[in-house]
Design a protein around this motif. Structure first.
Motif, mmCIF file in Angstrom:
data_model
loop_
_atom_site.group_PDB
_atom_site.id
_atom_site.type_symbol
_atom_site.label_atom_id
_atom_site.label_comp_id
_atom_site.label_asym_id
_atom_site.label_seq_id
_atom_site.Cartn_x
_atom_site.Cartn_y
_atom_site.Cartn_z
ATOM 1 N N LEU A 1 16.065 30.230 33.748
ATOM 2 C CA LEU A 1 16.838 30.113 32.513
ATOM 3 C C LEU A 1 17.922 29.046 32.669
ATOM 4 O O LEU A 1 18.156 28.251 31.761
ATOM 5 C CB LEU A 1 17.462 31.459 32.138
ATOM 6 N N GLU A 2 18.550 29.012 33.824
ATOM 7 C CA GLU A 2 19.555 27.990 34.089
ATOM 8 C C GLU A 2 18.920 26.599 34.006
ATOM 9 O O GLU A 2 19.498 25.673 33.443
ATOM 10 C CB GLU A 2 20.173 28.214 35.467
ATOM 11 N N GLU B 1 16.284 25.762 32.221
ATOM 12 C CA GLU B 1 15.986 25.478 30.813
ATOM 13 C C GLU B 1 17.220 24.986 30.063
ATOM 14 O O GLU B 1 17.127 24.088 29.229
ATOM 15 C CB GLU B 1 15.464 26.736 30.109
ATOM 16 N N ARG B 2 18.368 25.575 30.376
ATOM 17 C CA ARG B 2 19.586 25.250 29.615
ATOM 18 C C ARG B 2 20.360 24.069 30.178
ATOM 19 O O ARG B 2 21.020 23.363 29.420
ATOM 20 C CB ARG B 2 20.493 26.467 29.564
ATOM 21 N N ALA B 3 20.318 23.884 31.484
ATOM 22 C CA ALA B 3 21.187 22.869 32.083
ATOM 23 C C ALA B 3 20.455 21.869 32.965
ATOM 24 O O ALA B 3 21.068 20.947 33.483
ATOM 25 C CB ALA B 3 22.288 23.556 32.891
ATOM 26 N N ARG C 1 27.958 27.000 25.879
ATOM 27 C CA ARG C 1 27.418 26.014 24.928
ATOM 28 C C ARG C 1 26.885 24.780 25.628
ATOM 29 O O ARG C 1 25.975 24.115 25.121
ATOM 30 C CB ARG C 1 28.487 25.613 23.923
ATOM 31 N N GLY D 1 25.474 24.930 28.540
ATOM 32 C CA GLY D 1 24.422 25.389 29.437
ATOM 33 C C GLY D 1 24.892 25.593 30.861
ATOM 34 O O GLY D 1 24.092 25.653 31.785
#
Length: 113
Positions: free
Chosen positions: A3-4, A6-8, A59, A61
């Motif tokens: 997930l990290e 995917e976001r960052a 926001r 990530g």
């Protein structure tokens, strides 16, 4: 970690696999009692105070969906429980398994004699 990623960004799959293997190997190789705690929804930055300083970290990530305050409370609770148990020799229900206040946290406990 996925997930990290995917976001960052970052965290190639091979790094995720190596990190998980290393964490498990350290736990399995401890010479004494050990705890293996996983906190879903936390990113690396959640282990710092940064998510408490700025509402922008999620926001951007940089922090996980768990939220800065919740992540901090969980890390604090488990850290205090560990030190209470091993320095003050006081038992802690938090270190014995599933926890009502933190139901998403998973933990393995091993005792070596």
């Amino acid at each position: 970690m996925r997930l990290e990623r995917e976001r960052a960004g970052g965290w190639p799959e091979e790094d995720i696999a190596r990190t998980r293997r290393t964490m498990r190997a350290v736990y399995d190789g401890l010479p004494g009692d050990g705890y293996y705690v996983e906190i879903p929804g936390m990113f690396h930055l959640n282990f710092t105070d940064a998510p408490l300083w700025s509402p922008l970290t999620p926001r951007l990530g940089m922090s996980g969906p768990i939220g800065g305050g919740r992540g901090f409370a969980i890390v604090d609770a488990y850290s205090v429980a560990f030190f209470d148990r091993h320095l003050a020799e006081r038992p802690s229900a938090l270190l014995t398994g599933a926890s009502k206040p933190y139901p998403a946290v998973t933990m393995a406990t091993r005792t070596r004699s």
